[in-house]
Write a protein that holds these residues in place. Sequence first.
Motif, PDB file in Angstrom:
ATOM      1  N   THR A  89      45.150  -6.947 120.505  1.00  0.00           N
ATOM      2  CA  THR A  89      45.638  -5.816 120.521  1.00  0.00           C
ATOM      3  C   THR A  89      46.069  -5.248 121.930  1.00  0.00           C
ATOM      4  O   THR A  89      46.942  -4.892 122.341  1.00  0.00           O
ATOM      5  CB  THR A  89      44.568  -4.770 119.991  1.00  0.00           C
ATOM      6  N   ILE A  92      49.200  -7.415 123.172  1.00  0.00           N
ATOM      7  CA  ILE A  92      50.392  -6.958 122.536  1.00  0.00           C
ATOM      8  C   ILE A  92      50.687  -5.333 123.385  1.00  0.00           C
ATOM      9  O   ILE A  92      51.793  -5.024 123.650  1.00  0.00           O
ATOM     10  CB  ILE A  92      50.126  -6.540 120.863  1.00  0.00           C
ATOM     11  N   LEU A 117      47.627  -1.427 116.039  1.00  0.00           N
ATOM     12  CA  LEU A 117      48.821  -1.436 117.066  1.00  0.00           C
ATOM     13  C   LEU A 117      49.354   0.139 116.626  1.00  0.00           C
ATOM     14  O   LEU A 117      50.087   0.665 117.483  1.00  0.00           O
ATOM     15  CB  LEU A 117      49.905  -2.252 116.847  1.00  0.00           C
ATOM     16  N   GLN A 172      56.130  -8.976 113.117  1.00  0.00           N
ATOM     17  CA  GLN A 172      54.680  -9.251 113.054  1.00  0.00           C
ATOM     18  C   GLN A 172      55.112 -10.568 112.264  1.00  0.00           C
ATOM     19  O   GLN A 172      55.371 -10.484 111.153  1.00  0.00           O
ATOM     20  CB  GLN A 172      54.261  -8.288 112.531  1.00  0.00           C
ATOM     21  N   CYS A 209      50.354 -13.555 116.311  1.00  0.00           N
ATOM     22  CA  CYS A 209      48.674 -13.857 115.783  1.00  0.00           C
ATOM     23  C   CYS A 209      48.570 -14.260 114.645  1.00  0.00           C
ATOM     24  O   CYS A 209      49.157 -14.011 113.654  1.00  0.00           O
ATOM     25  CB  CYS A 209      48.080 -12.474 115.789  1.00  0.00           C
ATOM     26  N   TYR A 210      47.657 -15.525 114.624  1.00  0.00           N
ATOM     27  CA  TYR A 210      47.564 -16.092 113.297  1.00  0.00           C
ATOM     28  C   TYR A 210      48.583 -17.268 113.000  1.00  0.00           C
ATOM     29  O   TYR A 210      48.126 -17.859 111.997  1.00  0.00           O
ATOM     30  CB  TYR A 210      47.068 -15.234 112.035  1.00  0.00           C
ATOM     31  N   SER A 230      46.449 -13.940 120.488  1.00  0.00           N
ATOM     32  CA  SER A 230      44.981 -13.885 120.813  1.00  0.00           C
ATOM     33  C   SER A 230      44.403 -15.296 121.178  1.00  0.00           C
ATOM     34  O   SER A 230      44.683 -16.330 120.241  1.00  0.00           O
ATOM     35  CB  SER A 230      44.170 -13.105 119.889  1.00  0.00           C
ATOM     36  N   LYS A 233      42.074 -16.499 118.121  1.00  0.00           N
ATOM     37  CA  LYS A 233      42.572 -16.714 116.993  1.00  0.00           C
ATOM     38  C   LYS A 233      43.013 -18.204 117.333  1.00  0.00           C
ATOM     39  O   LYS A 233      42.574 -18.940 118.046  1.00  0.00           O
ATOM     40  CB  LYS A 233      43.318 -15.820 116.417  1.00  0.00           C
TER      41      LYS A 233
HETATM   42  C1  LIG Z   1      44.293 -10.036 114.891  1.00  0.00           C
HETATM   43  C2  LIG Z   1      45.767  -9.209 114.993  1.00  0.00           C
HETATM   44  C3  LIG Z   1      45.943  -8.384 115.862  1.00  0.00           C
HETATM   45  C4  LIG Z   1      45.139  -7.753 116.844  1.00  0.00           C
HETATM   46  O1  LIG Z   1      44.154  -8.843 117.302  1.00  0.00           O
HETATM   47  P1  LIG Z   1      42.810  -8.454 117.756  1.00  0.00           P
HETATM   48  O2  LIG Z   1      42.262  -9.541 118.601  1.00  0.00           O
HETATM   49  O3  LIG Z   1      42.023  -8.314 116.556  1.00  0.00           O
HETATM   50  O4  LIG Z   1      42.776  -6.965 118.658  1.00  0.00           O
HETATM   51  C5  LIG Z   1      47.388  -7.881 115.809  1.00  0.00           C
HETATM   52  N1  LIG Z   1      48.138  -8.421 114.974  1.00  0.00           N
HETATM   53  C6  LIG Z   1      47.966  -9.249 114.034  1.00  0.00           C
HETATM   54  C7  LIG Z   1      49.042  -9.899 113.143  1.00  0.00           C
HETATM   55  C8  LIG Z   1      46.662  -9.803 114.028  1.00  0.00           C
HETATM   56  O5  LIG Z   1      46.335 -10.766 113.167  1.00  0.00           O
END
Ligand SMILES: *Cc1c(COP(=O)(O)O)cnc(C)c1O
Length: 419
Positions: A89, A92, A117, A172, A209-210, A230, A233
């Motif tokens: 977070t 971003i 977000l 996203q 993310c992910y 992150s 992750k």
């Molecule tokens: C995890 C995640 C976030 C935020 O990351 P945090 O480390 O939990 O603050 C933002 N967007 C997506 C798609 C995520 O999976």
Amino acid sequence: MDIPEKIRTAAREAERALAGEFERIDEISRTCTERVMDAFRENRVSEAMFAPSTGYGYGDYGRDAADAVAARVLGAEAAFCRSQLMSGTHTITVALFGLLRPGDVLIYATGTPYDTLRPVIGIGEKNGTGSLRDFGVDYDEAGLRPDGTVDTDALGGLLEKYGERVRVVAFQRSKGYAARRTLSAEEIGEACRFVKSRCPRAFTFVDNCYGEFTEEREPCSLGADLIAGSLIKNAGGGMADTGGYIAGARETVELCGYRLTSPGVGLEVGASLGQTRNILKGFFYAPHTVAQALKTAHLAAYLFEKAGYRVLPGPFETRYDIIQAIELGSGDALVNFCRGIQSASPVDAHVVPAPWAMPGYDDPVVMAAGAFVGGASIELSADGPMREPYTAFMQGGLTYESGRLGIMAALAFCTGENK
Ligand SMILES: *Cc1c(COP(=O)(O)O)cnc(C)c1O
């Protein structure tokens, strides 16, 4: 561990059935690993770079090399990865505030973004928190089509409506915890090219993310101007202790560097405090670790579908993120699932998860997390809100061997065979 022989046999059967998926995942991991090794060699990564810098961190060439490695690995012109980025977070937030100016419009092209977000953008929040809206940045969004693809008609309509005011169009990649498809890097790249053709002034941004290393290529090398994620992750490979990364076109990365520190200073400062080694080791491991998490997710999908639960995605579907959703149908089953995962964690295996009220959630939430790094979701973890249809979202697994134990334990707890 209390795993009945029946479930162990089912897991071995599942692995035979999933051999083709596992081979495809290994191939992606091999390709990405080769790119990582090229990045390390080209940037002359050496032991001296791991030495911690302190104070301003001027001239920390290990930190700069890690940034160059990140750029190369993520298919970008430039990048930075910092332990001073505290979460996805925060990372971003730095990216969006780095690119947007008062009077600009931010458009999300993948529907309402990830929960954390929304306050950053100022969606449904009162003024005065320092959100983008407080700073005069307007926001609009286009939802995905019913089939889960980017709705270029709706997006094109918004680009026309706001014209020159559109400064950032955001995507996203992962479904996060929403009931939608995850977008492939190729689909995102195509949508970015669509935006650029209509609105050359706009930057395209991807919340990555992910998604990292689930495919051979990342959105940057397919047309995205900027991506962020992150380090606890996928991109941290289970090795980074904390941090985030931002990568993309040189101009956009530079703007984010000014936001991270100060205008005029940018990325010249920032003590590594000894984190460079873990960050680099994280990129080295990331393709492999992500492959372990993907295999764990496929196994979970296979075993739980076989046991009669609805799973998303299905066991044979190609994945673009590491999240597996399992509809457990009752509160008891959801709690038992999390207890099973927790019981097979390397850390805090003795802890018994229970549903609890959490700030920002309407219903109590139950979670399983027994990780070496606090809150790291590249490590096997699961959570779910206590409401219909009682869906567990699980992800991670540092090693497939431990991930599969977690899935087998969860199944044993769900079917009451754990005694
Ligand atoms: C995890 C995640 C976030 C935020 O990351 P945090 O480390 O939990 O603050 C933002 N967007 C997506 C798609 C995520 O999976």
